[in-house]
Design an enzyme around this catalytic site. Sequence first.
Site, PDB file in Angstrom:
ATOM      1  N   GLU A   1       1.284  -0.940   0.442  1.00 36.32           N
ATOM      2  CA  GLU A   1       0.360   0.084  -0.065  1.00 36.32           C
ATOM      3  C   GLU A   1       0.948   0.988  -0.092  1.00 36.32           C
ATOM      4  O   GLU A   1       1.892   0.963   0.449  1.00 36.32           O
ATOM      5  CB  GLU A   1      -0.971   0.036   1.329  1.00 36.32           C
ATOM      6  CG  GLU A   1      -1.632  -1.182   0.937  1.00 36.32           C
ATOM      7  CD  GLU A   1      -2.656  -1.001   2.534  1.00 36.32           C
ATOM      8  OE1 GLU A   1      -3.069   0.269   2.821  1.00 36.32           O
ATOM      9  OE2 GLU A   1      -3.715  -2.359   2.557  1.00 36.32           O
TER      10      GLU A   1
ATOM     11  N   HIS B   1      -8.044   1.069   1.220  1.00 33.19           N
ATOM     12  CA  HIS B   1      -7.745   1.262   2.745  1.00 33.19           C
ATOM     13  C   HIS B   1      -8.595   2.258   3.726  1.00 33.19           C
ATOM     14  O   HIS B   1      -7.928   2.805   4.062  1.00 33.19           O
ATOM     15  CB  HIS B   1      -6.406   1.019   3.297  1.00 33.19           C
ATOM     16  CG  HIS B   1      -6.184   0.473   4.379  1.00 33.19           C
ATOM     17  ND1 HIS B   1      -4.984   0.275   4.460  1.00 33.19           N
ATOM     18  CD2 HIS B   1      -7.002   0.672   4.876  1.00 33.19           C
ATOM     19  CE1 HIS B   1      -5.054  -1.087   5.969  1.00 33.19           C
ATOM     20  NE2 HIS B   1      -6.524  -0.336   7.001  1.00 33.19           N
TER      21      HIS B   1
HETATM   22  N1  LIG Z   1      -9.252  -2.249   5.916  1.00 34.30           N
HETATM   23  C1  LIG Z   1      -9.551  -1.480   7.330  1.00 34.30           C
HETATM   24  O1  LIG Z   1      -9.491  -0.069   7.601  1.00 34.30           O
HETATM   25  C2  LIG Z   1      -8.908  -2.221   9.296  1.00 34.30           C
HETATM   26  C3  LIG Z   1      -9.126  -1.372  10.076  1.00 34.30           C
HETATM   27  C4  LIG Z   1      -9.515  -2.209  11.336  1.00 34.30           C
HETATM   28  C5  LIG Z   1      -9.132  -3.385  10.938  1.00 34.30           C
HETATM   29  N2  LIG Z   1      -8.732  -4.227  10.520  1.00 34.30           N
HETATM   30  C6  LIG Z   1      -7.641  -5.530  10.075  1.00 34.30           C
HETATM   31  O2  LIG Z   1      -9.201  -6.570  10.029  1.00 34.30           O
HETATM   32  C7  LIG Z   1      -9.038  -7.659  11.192  1.00 34.30           C
HETATM   33  C8  LIG Z   1      -9.592  -8.080  11.770  1.00 34.30           C
HETATM   34  O3  LIG Z   1      -9.543  -7.119  13.192  1.00 34.30           O
HETATM   35  P1  LIG Z   1     -10.591  -7.324  14.303  1.00 34.30           P
HETATM   36  O4  LIG Z   1     -10.729  -5.624  15.325  1.00 34.30           O
HETATM   37  O5  LIG Z   1     -11.781  -7.970  14.197  1.00 34.30           O
HETATM   38  O6  LIG Z   1      -9.360  -8.308  15.350  1.00 34.30           O
HETATM   39  P2  LIG Z   1     -10.204  -9.136  16.395  1.00 34.30           P
HETATM   40  O7  LIG Z   1      -8.249  -9.434  17.037  1.00 34.30           O
HETATM   41  O8  LIG Z   1     -11.186  -8.731  17.205  1.00 34.30           O
HETATM   42  O9  LIG Z   1     -10.469 -10.156  15.534  1.00 34.30           O
HETATM   43  C9  LIG Z   1      -9.164 -10.619  14.884  1.00 34.30           C
HETATM   44  C10 LIG Z   1      -9.798 -12.627  15.052  1.00 34.30           C
HETATM   45  O10 LIG Z   1      -9.482 -13.487  14.752  1.00 34.30           O
HETATM   46  C11 LIG Z   1      -9.297 -14.720  15.060  1.00 34.30           C
HETATM   47  N3  LIG Z   1      -8.121 -15.451  14.742  1.00 34.30           N
HETATM   48  C12 LIG Z   1      -7.220 -14.919  14.750  1.00 34.30           C
HETATM   49  N4  LIG Z   1      -5.626 -16.144  13.926  1.00 34.30           N
HETATM   50  C13 LIG Z   1      -6.515 -16.768  13.627  1.00 34.30           C
HETATM   51  C14 LIG Z   1      -6.397 -17.872  12.174  1.00 34.30           C
HETATM   52  N5  LIG Z   1      -4.710 -17.871  11.888  1.00 34.30           N
HETATM   53  N6  LIG Z   1      -7.479 -18.213  11.942  1.00 34.30           N
HETATM   54  C15 LIG Z   1      -8.566 -17.719  12.222  1.00 34.30           C
HETATM   55  N7  LIG Z   1      -8.571 -17.127  12.706  1.00 34.30           N
HETATM   56  C16 LIG Z   1      -7.999 -16.451  13.364  1.00 34.30           C
HETATM   57  C17 LIG Z   1      -8.749 -14.652  16.583  1.00 34.30           C
HETATM   58  O11 LIG Z   1      -9.977 -15.511  17.600  1.00 34.30           O
HETATM   59  C18 LIG Z   1      -9.556 -13.446  16.719  1.00 34.30           C
HETATM   60  O12 LIG Z   1     -11.259 -14.094  16.984  1.00 34.30           O
HETATM   61  C19 LIG Z   1      -7.449  -7.246  11.226  1.00 34.30           C
HETATM   62  O13 LIG Z   1      -6.370  -7.408  10.550  1.00 34.30           O
HETATM   63  C20 LIG Z   1      -7.373  -5.640  10.826  1.00 34.30           C
HETATM   64  O14 LIG Z   1      -5.982  -5.229  11.456  1.00 34.30           O
HETATM   65  C21 LIG Z   1      -8.805  -3.613   8.695  1.00 34.30           C
END
Ligand SMILES: NC(=O)c1ccc[n+]([C@@H]2O[C@H](COP(=O)([O-])OP(=O)(O)OC[C@H]3O[C@@H](n4cnc5c(N)ncnc54)[C@H](O)[C@@H]3O)[C@@H](O)[C@H]2O)c1
Length: 323
Positions: free
Chosen positions: A264, A283
């Site tokens: 990015e 993003h």
């Molecule tokens: N696009 C955007 O602007 C934006 C904004 C916020 C967050 N995000 C991204 O979204 C994603 C999720 O964020 P979140 O706040 O829900 O995180 P979170 O930590 O609340 O949830 C992540 C989930 O993934 C699970 N997990 C971890 N490793 C795993 C695996 N190997 N297989 C299956 N499940 C697994 C965990 O148990 C957890 O429940 C992250 O990558 C975060 O960086 C993107």
Amino acid sequence: MSAPYRILVADSIALDGLLPLSDDPRFELVMRPGLSGDDLAAAIADADAVLVRSATKITRASLARADRLKAIGRAGVGVDTIDVDAATERGIPVLTAPAGNSISAAELTMALLLAVARKVPAADRSMKAGEWDRKSFGGFELYGKTLGLVGAGRIGGQVAKRARAFGMNVIVYDPWLDRERARELDVQLAELDDVIANSDVLSVHVPLTDATRNLIGAAQLARMKKGAVLLNVARGGVVDEMALVDALRAGHLAGAGLDVYEQEPLPKESPLRALPNVVMTPHLGASTMEAQQNVAIEIAEAVRAALLHGDRSKAVNAAALTN
Ligand SMILES: NC(=O)c1ccc[n+]([C@@H]2O[C@H](COP(=O)([O-])OP(=O)(O)OC[C@H]3O[C@@H](n4cnc5c(N)ncnc54)[C@H](O)[C@@H]3O)[C@@H](O)[C@H]2O)c1
């Protein structure tokens, strides 16, 4: 009263969100967005805490004189713009605000899904070009389809609720999701292979770690249903981008909705840009007024608790800090 804690606000952060600090005489806010190099290091040297979004980079050099600094606060998630190791070596907690943008990211996931399903961006482009083409943009309903979630934490959980409201069946692979929460979300837990093979729409919501890098690669894409849709609003790198391009070009997948990329900004020459069945945003998951305000409040409260009570529960380097 002792001198107030000096808090350097080094990026533009929603002012309303900073009320937990600005409303309290124990804190003094110094608004200096856009600093870099020696100016940033000098400003940090005078601060008890520094708040950033993602524009200002906190490097090892910016922390060289940070003798007074007790907290670095990142309004949002992802600390790739902060040298966490350098902060840890100095005993400084790096706090993040992971929860405030979950709804916004979940809503963008649904926006991309609907945009792919109903070809909204292509139809819009055609209208703007002066056409009235009712033949080229046939779509499909979400109702009755199966959404597979890989990861159902804060964002995946919100996506599940919204998908259920659309009448989708939701199956989830998340080894850390307990049965109680799965019941609450009204989703079925399943193994990764089954989620991949049975989903009409597959959406990843895991953090990017060594375990999740390329979790969805060529082999997994090949096992998806023909005509399925892939969504990635999590992190570039969870899905192998070149393998995705191949699966889309081959017509194995009907489409994809992407907000995040391996690199990015996405390079101009990325083959993704030329695929008509991909809907892309740069993003934008957290780019709403509400998310920006929520993460500002969340980080202001975390910095406040760290300074007043030594609370490090929001620190990504909590485990590595020894004092
Ligand atoms: N696009 C955007 O602007 C934006 C904004 C916020 C967050 N995000 C991204 O979204 C994603 C999720 O964020 P979140 O706040 O829900 O995180 P979170 O930590 O609340 O949830 C992540 C989930 O993934 C699970 N997990 C971890 N490793 C795993 C695996 N190997 N297989 C299956 N499940 C697994 C965990 O148990 C957890 O429940 C992250 O990558 C975060 O960086 C993107």
